[in-house]
Design a protein around this motif. Structure first.
Motif, PDB file in Angstrom:
ATOM      1  N   ILE A 248      70.958  76.210  53.764  1.00  0.00           N
ATOM      2  CA  ILE A 248      71.066  75.214  52.694  1.00  0.00           C
ATOM      3  C   ILE A 248      70.588  73.847  53.199  1.00  0.00           C
ATOM      4  N   LEU A 249      70.993  73.486  54.413  1.00  0.00           N
ATOM      5  CA  LEU A 249      70.561  72.212  54.985  1.00  0.00           C
ATOM      6  C   LEU A 249      69.048  72.190  55.219  1.00  0.00           C
ATOM      7  N   LEU A 250      68.488  73.323  55.637  1.00  0.00           N
ATOM      8  CA  LEU A 250      67.037  73.411  55.850  1.00  0.00           C
ATOM      9  C   LEU A 250      66.294  73.233  54.530  1.00  0.00           C
ATOM     10  N   LEU A 251      66.782  73.877  53.468  1.00  0.00           N
ATOM     11  CA  LEU A 251      66.154  73.727  52.163  1.00  0.00           C
ATOM     12  C   LEU A 251      66.270  72.285  51.652  1.00  0.00           C
ATOM     13  N   ALA A 252      67.420  71.658  51.873  1.00  0.00           N
ATOM     14  CA  ALA A 252      67.598  70.255  51.466  1.00  0.00           C
ATOM     15  C   ALA A 252      66.662  69.353  52.250  1.00  0.00           C
ATOM     16  N   LEU A 253      66.517  69.626  53.544  1.00  0.00           N
ATOM     17  CA  LEU A 253      65.613  68.845  54.384  1.00  0.00           C
ATOM     18  C   LEU A 253      64.165  69.012  53.933  1.00  0.00           C
ATOM     19  N   MET A 254      63.764  70.230  53.603  1.00  0.00           N
ATOM     20  CA  MET A 254      62.400  70.479  53.129  1.00  0.00           C
ATOM     21  C   MET A 254      62.164  69.793  51.778  1.00  0.00           C
ATOM     22  N   GLY A 255      63.134  69.893  50.889  1.00  0.00           N
ATOM     23  CA  GLY A 255      63.007  69.257  49.579  1.00  0.00           C
ATOM     24  C   GLY A 255      62.912  67.752  49.696  1.00  0.00           C
ATOM     25  N   SER A 256      63.780  67.158  50.541  1.00  0.00           N
ATOM     26  CA  SER A 256      63.725  65.706  50.695  1.00  0.00           C
ATOM     27  C   SER A 256      62.438  65.277  51.387  1.00  0.00           C
ATOM     28  N   GLY A 257      61.917  66.087  52.293  1.00  0.00           N
ATOM     29  CA  GLY A 257      60.641  65.777  52.954  1.00  0.00           C
ATOM     30  C   GLY A 257      59.489  65.800  51.963  1.00  0.00           C
ATOM     31  N   LEU A 258      59.452  66.817  51.083  1.00  0.00           N
ATOM     32  CA  LEU A 258      58.406  66.894  50.061  1.00  0.00           C
ATOM     33  C   LEU A 258      58.516  65.734  49.074  1.00  0.00           C
ATOM     34  N   TYR A 259      59.745  65.388  48.715  1.00  0.00           N
ATOM     35  CA  TYR A 259      59.949  64.258  47.814  1.00  0.00           C
ATOM     36  C   TYR A 259      59.485  62.958  48.467  1.00  0.00           C
ATOM     37  N   LEU A 260      59.738  62.799  49.742  1.00  0.00           N
ATOM     38  CA  LEU A 260      59.300  61.606  50.476  1.00  0.00           C
ATOM     39  C   LEU A 260      57.778  61.519  50.504  1.00  0.00           C
ATOM     40  N   VAL A 261      57.118  62.642  50.711  1.00  0.00           N
ATOM     41  CA  VAL A 261      55.652  62.649  50.709  1.00  0.00           C
ATOM     42  C   VAL A 261      55.122  62.263  49.338  1.00  0.00           C
ATOM     43  N   LYS A 262      55.742  62.807  48.289  1.00  0.00           N
ATOM     44  CA  LYS A 262      55.315  62.488  46.926  1.00  0.00           C
ATOM     45  C   LYS A 262      55.507  61.011  46.623  1.00  0.00           C
ATOM     46  N   VAL A 263      56.647  60.460  46.973  1.00  0.00           N
ATOM     47  CA  VAL A 263      56.932  59.050  46.713  1.00  0.00           C
ATOM     48  C   VAL A 263      55.990  58.158  47.516  1.00  0.00           C
ATOM     49  N   SER A 264      55.712  58.514  48.749  1.00  0.00           N
ATOM     50  CA  SER A 264      54.787  57.732  49.578  1.00  0.00           C
ATOM     51  C   SER A 264      53.379  57.743  48.975  1.00  0.00           C
ATOM     52  N   TYR A 265      52.941  58.894  48.480  1.00  0.00           N
ATOM     53  CA  TYR A 265      51.629  59.001  47.861  1.00  0.00           C
ATOM     54  C   TYR A 265      51.551  58.118  46.614  1.00  0.00           C
ATOM     55  N   GLU A 266      52.586  58.171  45.785  1.00  0.00           N
ATOM     56  CA  GLU A 266      52.607  57.354  44.579  1.00  0.00           C
ATOM     57  C   GLU A 266      52.627  55.866  44.913  1.00  0.00           C
ATOM     58  N   ALA A 267      53.370  55.487  45.958  1.00  0.00           N
ATOM     59  CA  ALA A 267      53.423  54.078  46.365  1.00  0.00           C
ATOM     60  C   ALA A 267      52.055  53.607  46.840  1.00  0.00           C
ATOM     61  N   ARG A 268      51.357  54.435  47.618  1.00  0.00           N
ATOM     62  CA  ARG A 268      50.009  54.066  48.077  1.00  0.00           C
ATOM     63  C   ARG A 268      49.037  53.965  46.909  1.00  0.00           C
ATOM     64  N   LYS A 269      49.169  54.886  45.959  1.00  0.00           N
ATOM     65  CA  LYS A 269      48.302  54.854  44.784  1.00  0.00           C
ATOM     66  C   LYS A 269      48.557  53.586  43.968  1.00  0.00           C
ATOM     67  N   LEU A 270      49.812  53.229  43.764  1.00  0.00           N
ATOM     68  CA  LEU A 270      50.140  52.015  43.020  1.00  0.00           C
ATOM     69  C   LEU A 270      49.667  50.767  43.752  1.00  0.00           C
ATOM     70  N   PHE A 271      49.781  50.751  45.078  1.00  0.00           N
ATOM     71  CA  PHE A 271      49.300  49.620  45.855  1.00  0.00           C
ATOM     72  C   PHE A 271      47.790  49.470  45.702  1.00  0.00           C
ATOM     73  N   ALA A 272      47.076  50.587  45.728  1.00  0.00           N
ATOM     74  CA  ALA A 272      45.613  50.544  45.549  1.00  0.00           C
ATOM     75  C   ALA A 272      45.271  50.040  44.146  1.00  0.00           C
ATOM     76  N   ASP A 273      46.042  50.466  43.143  1.00  0.00           N
ATOM     77  CA  ASP A 273      45.807  49.987  41.778  1.00  0.00           C
ATOM     78  C   ASP A 273      46.046  48.484  41.675  1.00  0.00           C
ATOM     79  N   ILE A 274      47.086  47.993  42.330  1.00  0.00           N
ATOM     80  CA  ILE A 274      47.376  46.554  42.318  1.00  0.00           C
ATOM     81  C   ILE A 274      46.247  45.777  42.988  1.00  0.00           C
ATOM     82  N   GLU A 275      45.759  46.252  44.109  1.00  0.00           N
ATOM     83  CA  GLU A 275      44.661  45.577  44.804  1.00  0.00           C
ATOM     84  C   GLU A 275      43.391  45.572  43.958  1.00  0.00           C
TER      85      GLU A 275
END
Length: 95
Positions: free
Chosen positions: A7-34
């Motif tokens: 269960i902890l491994l699945l939670a860790l994998m899910g939170s890792g994937l969510y972190l990657v998604k959020v980081s990608y969206e943040a970079r995309k928004l930063f590029a749009d702002i620039e």
């Protein structure tokens, strides 16, 4: 213990994937702002240029030159000028 670890491994994998998604969206928004800032800078520069061009196009010398060259307009000579005099009888009814 293995069930908790799984269960902890699945939670860790899910939170890792969510972190990657959020980081990608943040970079995309930063590029749009620039990109938007660059567009804003370009539009401000063009607005300044157009304002200066508008001021130069509206000068009396420019209008007179365009009237002479493009519209073939000339100042009237005194011979071609007709003066109209107002008489009292004609203006009496207007008051």
């Amino acid at each position: 213990m293995t069930r908790v670890s799984l269960i902890l491994l699945l939670a860790l994998m899910g939170s890792g994937l969510y972190l990657v998604k959020v980081s990608y969206e943040a970079r995309k928004l930063f590029a749009d702002i620039e990109r938007a800032k660059a567009d804003e800078h370009q539009l401000a520069a063009e607005a300044t240029r157009l304002d200066a061009e508008r001021r130069s196009e509206g000068t009396h010398l420019r209008v007179e030159r365009d009237a002479r060259e493009k519209l073939q307009m000339r100042l009237p000579s005194p011979d071609a000028t007709l003066y109209v005099a107002e008489t009292r009888a004609a203006s009496g009814g207007a008051r």
